[in-house]
Design a protein around this motif. Structure first.
Motif, PDB file in Angstrom:
ATOM      1  N   ILE A 291      24.263   5.491 -12.114  1.00 35.74           N
ATOM      2  CA  ILE A 291      24.017   5.376 -13.550  1.00 35.74           C
ATOM      3  C   ILE A 291      24.123   6.747 -14.043  1.00 35.74           C
ATOM      4  N   ILE A 292      24.162   7.790 -13.274  1.00 39.70           N
ATOM      5  CA  ILE A 292      24.550   9.210 -13.510  1.00 39.70           C
ATOM      6  C   ILE A 292      25.899   9.448 -13.930  1.00 39.70           C
ATOM      7  N   ARG A 293      26.633   8.949 -12.889  1.00 37.30           N
ATOM      8  CA  ARG A 293      28.055   8.750 -12.937  1.00 37.30           C
ATOM      9  C   ARG A 293      28.687   8.053 -14.441  1.00 37.30           C
ATOM     10  N   ALA A 294      28.113   6.932 -14.582  1.00 35.52           N
ATOM     11  CA  ALA A 294      28.644   6.326 -15.779  1.00 35.52           C
ATOM     12  C   ALA A 294      27.958   7.217 -17.286  1.00 35.52           C
ATOM     13  N   SER A 295      26.890   7.736 -17.119  1.00 34.49           N
ATOM     14  CA  SER A 295      26.501   8.687 -18.324  1.00 34.49           C
ATOM     15  C   SER A 295      27.435   9.758 -18.473  1.00 34.49           C
ATOM     16  N   PHE A 296      28.063  10.328 -17.485  1.00 34.92           N
ATOM     17  CA  PHE A 296      28.879  11.521 -17.466  1.00 34.92           C
ATOM     18  C   PHE A 296      30.314  10.934 -17.933  1.00 34.92           C
ATOM     19  N   ASP A 297      30.771   9.817 -17.419  1.00 38.13           N
ATOM     20  CA  ASP A 297      31.726   9.203 -18.084  1.00 38.13           C
ATOM     21  C   ASP A 297      31.991   8.754 -19.574  1.00 38.13           C
ATOM     22  N   VAL A 298      30.588   8.383 -20.064  1.00 41.95           N
ATOM     23  CA  VAL A 298      30.393   8.161 -21.278  1.00 41.95           C
ATOM     24  C   VAL A 298      30.556   9.473 -22.339  1.00 41.95           C
ATOM     25  N   LEU A 299      29.851  10.277 -21.896  1.00 40.59           N
ATOM     26  CA  LEU A 299      30.064  11.783 -22.373  1.00 40.59           C
ATOM     27  C   LEU A 299      31.344  12.112 -22.600  1.00 40.59           C
ATOM     28  N   SER A 300      32.138  12.153 -21.500  1.00 45.23           N
ATOM     29  CA  SER A 300      33.298  12.819 -21.215  1.00 45.23           C
ATOM     30  C   SER A 300      34.265  12.096 -22.354  1.00 45.23           C
TER      31      SER A 300
ATOM     32  N   LYS B 267      27.722  -5.184 -14.173  1.00 43.41           N
ATOM     33  CA  LYS B 267      27.853  -3.973 -13.541  1.00 43.41           C
ATOM     34  C   LYS B 267      26.868  -2.835 -14.092  1.00 43.41           C
ATOM     35  N   GLY B 268      25.863  -3.311 -14.738  1.00 42.54           N
ATOM     36  CA  GLY B 268      25.000  -2.478 -15.253  1.00 42.54           C
ATOM     37  C   GLY B 268      25.435  -1.286 -16.181  1.00 42.54           C
ATOM     38  N   SER B 269      26.155  -1.465 -17.268  1.00 39.44           N
ATOM     39  CA  SER B 269      26.624  -0.364 -17.854  1.00 39.44           C
ATOM     40  C   SER B 269      25.792   0.351 -18.718  1.00 39.44           C
ATOM     41  N   VAL B 270      26.291   1.681 -19.096  1.00 36.86           N
ATOM     42  CA  VAL B 270      25.332   2.556 -19.507  1.00 36.86           C
ATOM     43  C   VAL B 270      25.550   2.779 -21.129  1.00 36.86           C
ATOM     44  N   SER B 271      24.690   3.027 -21.805  1.00 33.79           N
ATOM     45  CA  SER B 271      24.788   3.446 -23.355  1.00 33.79           C
ATOM     46  C   SER B 271      23.979   4.411 -23.610  1.00 33.79           C
TER      47      SER B 271
ATOM     48  N   TYR C 219      23.692  20.516 -16.288  1.00 38.00           N
ATOM     49  CA  TYR C 219      22.393  20.574 -15.710  1.00 38.00           C
ATOM     50  C   TYR C 219      21.661  19.498 -16.045  1.00 38.00           C
ATOM     51  N   SER C 220      21.643  18.946 -17.212  1.00 40.01           N
ATOM     52  CA  SER C 220      20.880  17.604 -17.650  1.00 40.01           C
ATOM     53  C   SER C 220      21.321  16.620 -16.478  1.00 40.01           C
ATOM     54  N   LEU C 221      22.561  16.382 -16.245  1.00 41.69           N
ATOM     55  CA  LEU C 221      22.854  15.255 -15.576  1.00 41.69           C
ATOM     56  C   LEU C 221      22.309  15.519 -13.911  1.00 41.69           C
ATOM     57  N   ALA C 222      22.420  16.853 -13.603  1.00 41.99           N
ATOM     58  CA  ALA C 222      21.836  17.031 -12.063  1.00 41.99           C
ATOM     59  C   ALA C 222      20.356  16.883 -12.219  1.00 41.99           C
ATOM     60  N   THR C 223      19.647  17.205 -13.352  1.00 45.89           N
ATOM     61  CA  THR C 223      18.259  17.259 -13.040  1.00 45.89           C
ATOM     62  C   THR C 223      17.681  15.628 -13.289  1.00 45.89           C
ATOM     63  N   LEU C 224      18.585  14.764 -14.064  1.00 47.57           N
ATOM     64  CA  LEU C 224      18.502  13.391 -14.178  1.00 47.57           C
ATOM     65  C   LEU C 224      18.573  12.594 -12.903  1.00 47.57           C
ATOM     66  N   LEU C 225      19.558  13.159 -12.037  1.00 47.35           N
ATOM     67  CA  LEU C 225      19.715  12.479 -10.578  1.00 47.35           C
ATOM     68  C   LEU C 225      18.604  12.844  -9.685  1.00 47.35           C
ATOM     69  N   TYR C 226      18.406  14.278  -9.902  1.00 44.84           N
ATOM     70  CA  TYR C 226      17.069  14.375  -8.995  1.00 44.84           C
ATOM     71  C   TYR C 226      15.870  13.901  -9.376  1.00 44.84           C
ATOM     72  N   ARG C 227      15.609  13.506 -10.581  1.00 48.95           N
ATOM     73  CA  ARG C 227      14.310  12.734 -11.265  1.00 48.95           C
ATOM     74  C   ARG C 227      14.471  11.267 -10.606  1.00 48.95           C
ATOM     75  N   CYS C 228      15.653  10.742 -10.674  1.00 47.54           N
ATOM     76  CA  CYS C 228      15.760   9.232 -10.270  1.00 47.54           C
ATOM     77  C   CYS C 228      15.520   9.274  -8.669  1.00 47.54           C
ATOM     78  N   LEU C 229      15.806  10.182  -7.940  1.00 52.02           N
ATOM     79  CA  LEU C 229      15.936  10.009  -6.546  1.00 52.02           C
ATOM     80  C   LEU C 229      14.284  10.556  -6.207  1.00 52.02           C
ATOM     81  N   PHE C 230      13.581  11.350  -6.764  1.00 46.88           N
ATOM     82  CA  PHE C 230      12.536  11.862  -6.293  1.00 46.88           C
ATOM     83  C   PHE C 230      11.171  11.862  -7.494  1.00 46.88           C
TER      84      PHE C 230
END
Length: 203
Positions: free
Chosen positions: A121-130, A153-157, A192-203
């Motif tokens: 999810i986070i990688r897909a979000s990064f790709d969309v933003l980029s 594939k569970g694409s992200v918008s 920073y947002s993406l890293a924090t989102l990943l942390y929130r998803c995992l924990f």
């Protein structure tokens, strides 16, 4: 009882039929609605207590800027609209519907997400933003990421709008949930947002 402004079956502004109240945050109530053409949309109603402290013109410009981004995974939206709800003046806008759910809804339901799915999810979000050419100052929260379950594939918008930015900063009564996703250095907000989102998803 959710104490939302609208319930299932209500007609908003003679244009949008309420299917469901979805959730609320510190600034908005979110609904799934159908247009008069039977199209599904999300409707964001800005709470009445936020009306007087809203930077209206700046928000209008931000919505217009989102619509100028032609990337297929950036959700398009309406202009900022005004209406009266129970005698009070309020603003709202709509944006594209996704056949799935927001990351916020998924986290509310599951609390945490498996490592593989969270990274995807986070990688897909990064790709969309980029690929959409978004600035590195963009702040993302779980409210802004939508997972499409019609796509195997569970694409992200993404709907890249931090409404906290459009509430007057002299107002201390509004909880600024998105601050947790902002870097001290605005130039690095996105990473920073993406890293924090990943942390929130995992924990």
């Amino acid at each position: 009882m959710n104490n939302s402004a609208f319930i299932r079956g209500d007609l908003i502004d003679s244009k949008y039929h309420v299917d469901f109240f979805l959730y609320k945050d510190e600034i908005t109530e979110t609904y799934r609605v159908k247009t008069n053409k039977n199209e599904l949309k999300y409707l964001k109603l800005i709470k009445s207590e936020c009306t007087s402290i809203l930077e209206v013109e700046a928000l209008k410009e931000a919505l217009d800027l989102i619509n100028k981004n032609s990337h297929q995974s950036i959700l398009t939206c309406s202009e900022l609209q005004a209406l009266r709800v129970e005698g009070q003046f309020q603003y709202y806008f709509i944006h594209d519907f996704v056949h799935g759910e927001s990351l916020k809804q998924r986290l509310d339901r599951e609390i945490s997400i498996a490592v593989y799915d969270a990274c995807k999810i986070i990688r897909a979000s990064f790709d969309v933003l980029s690929n959409a050419g978004m600035h590195s100052t963009q702040v993302l929260t779980p409210n802004d990421i939508f997972i499409n379950y019609l796509d195997e594939k569970g694409s992200v918008s993404i709907f890249p709008l931090d409404l906290n930015c459009y509430i007057k900063h002299t107002e201390p009564s509004i909880l600024r949930y998105s601050l947790a996703y902002q870097s001290r250095d605005a130039e690095h907000n996105t990473n920073y947002s993406l890293a924090t989102l990943l942390y929130r998803c995992l924990f």
